[in-house]
Design an enzyme around this catalytic site. Structure first.
Site, short mmCIF file in Angstrom:
data_model
loop_
_atom_site.label_atom_id
_atom_site.label_comp_id
_atom_site.label_asym_id
_atom_site.label_seq_id
_atom_site.Cartn_x
_atom_site.Cartn_y
_atom_site.Cartn_z
N ARG A 1 0.85 -1.18 0.00
CA ARG A 1 0.00 0.00 0.00
C ARG A 1 0.89 1.23 0.00
O ARG A 1 1.86 1.32 0.78
CB ARG A 1 -0.92 0.02 1.23
CG ARG A 1 -2.01 -1.04 1.24
CD ARG A 1 -3.03 -0.80 0.13
NE ARG A 1 -4.10 -1.79 0.14
CZ ARG A 1 -4.09 -2.93 -0.52
NH1 ARG A 1 -3.02 -3.24 -1.25
NH2 ARG A 1 -5.12 -3.76 -0.47
N GLU B 1 -4.01 7.17 -7.95
CA GLU B 1 -4.06 6.23 -9.06
C GLU B 1 -5.33 6.47 -9.88
O GLU B 1 -6.39 6.68 -9.30
CB GLU B 1 -4.04 4.79 -8.54
CG GLU B 1 -2.76 4.41 -7.81
CD GLU B 1 -2.75 2.94 -7.37
OE1 GLU B 1 -3.68 2.19 -7.73
OE2 GLU B 1 -1.81 2.56 -6.66
N HIS C 1 -0.02 -0.67 -10.61
CA HIS C 1 -0.80 -1.46 -9.66
C HIS C 1 -1.26 -2.78 -10.28
O HIS C 1 -2.46 -3.09 -10.34
CB HIS C 1 -2.00 -0.68 -9.12
CG HIS C 1 -2.41 -1.15 -7.75
ND1 HIS C 1 -3.01 -0.31 -6.84
CD2 HIS C 1 -2.32 -2.36 -7.14
CE1 HIS C 1 -3.27 -0.99 -5.72
NE2 HIS C 1 -2.86 -2.24 -5.89
#
Length: 318
Positions: free
Chosen positions: A237, A266, A285
């Site tokens: 994270r 993001e 990601h």
């Protein structure tokens, strides 16, 4: 007929990764591939939906969002844990939240892709080869005999440790609740503190759950303890690492590089420095984005919807 929206389906694969035909007479499927520039745009897109599918934590569902979606009855998330959903608010608004199974191996594999890519300068060497650049322009870092420091030794961290051991690395770990017995069971040395782990490691990889105790855990002071030749890897994270402090450490070349799969914002803005820093190997990601995971998420989402519509919800969160 109910309306079901799939949010943030970047690759547009949600409708094809499962058999939705059994629900075709009960709901209309709306596949939304792009993110929304504002909360208002998001609400406008799903205001009429009784069912919403969210991909992990790409679009948070805080309390005030539930208040703006009075028709929403069922919220589905990939995985059985999603910190971006306010479960209390969901209950208060009469929204059932259900999840799916998830496989732990994909983020482990991506972690090692980042470590190896950084250690052997794969991206610049491949780019040079493709564009007629120099034939060999860098000297890679060895992994065998070096120390891998893991911040977290749960499901993911333990798997990362085993691969490090297979490469011949010395592996140590630390987390707020890690015991010597648990570390020894994985053949890993328990570091006495986070500071000691950072100071002794050639590769530091983060594998913690984000929470009040871990947010900003790796701050400026922590980063200054790392070796100048060390790499930091974060596939967990983004908020566990102080982003501004990491940016400064990389810009000033106080550490050798970072492998990053997670970011505070993001998708990354086009002008983000994370897109251009030469000592950063970044991926968008992708940690959990594999066919096996997607072919688990979407069929179980279909099962969750069918069970809910039949009055017997399954895999309920909270």
């Amino acid at each position: 007929m109910l309306t079901c929206a799939i949010l943030d389906d970047y690759q547009g694969v949600g409708p094809t990764m499962a058999d939705w035909s059994g629900l075709s007479d009960r709901l209309t499927l709306r596949d939304l591939r792009t993110t929304f520039a504002s909360r208002e745009a998001l609400v406008d897109a799903i205001r009429d939906c009784e069912i919403v599918v969210m991909m992990r934590e790409r679009t948070p569902f805080p309390a005030d969002l539930f208040a703006q979606l009075p028709k929403l009855k069922l919220l589905l998330t990939s995985g059985m844990r999603n910190a971006s959903i306010d479960l209390a608010a969901a209950r208060a608004h009469g929204v059932t939240v259900c999840g799916t199974a998830s496989h732990p191996e994909p983020p482990v594999e991506l972690t090692w892709a980042l470590i190896l890519g950084l250690a052997r300068h794969l991206v610049p060497e491949v780019q040079a080869l493709r564009t007629g650049g120099p034939w060999q322009s860098s000297v890679g870092s060895d992994l065998a005999g070096r120390r891998l420091g893991l911040v977290g030794l749960g499901k993911t961290g333990a798997r990362v440790a085993r691969i490090g051991q297979a490469f011949g690395m010395e592996v140590s770990a630390w987390s707020p609740h890690l015991t010597a017995e648990r570390a020894a069971a994985e053949g890993v040395a328990l570091a006495p503190s986070l500071a000691a782990l950072l100071a002794a490691s050639d590769v530091v990889s983060i594998h913690l759950v984000l929470g009040a105790r871990t947010r900003g855990l790796v701050d400026d002071a922590a980063l200054r303890r790392m070796r100048p030749e060390a790499f930091l890897i974060n596939t967990s994270r983004a908020a566990i690492v102080d982003e501004a402090a990491l940016l400064a450490a990389l810009t000033e070349n106080r550490i050798a590089g970072a492998g990053l799969d997670v970011f505070e914002t993001e998708p990354l803005p086009p002008d983000s420095p994370w897109r251009t820093l030469p000592n950063v190997l970044a991926t968008p990601h992708l940690g959990y984005v594999t066919e096996r995971n997607y072919r688990t998420y979407f069929p179980e989402i279909v099962e969750d919807i069918r069970a809910f519509l039949d009055g017997a919800p399954i895999r309920v969160l909270g």
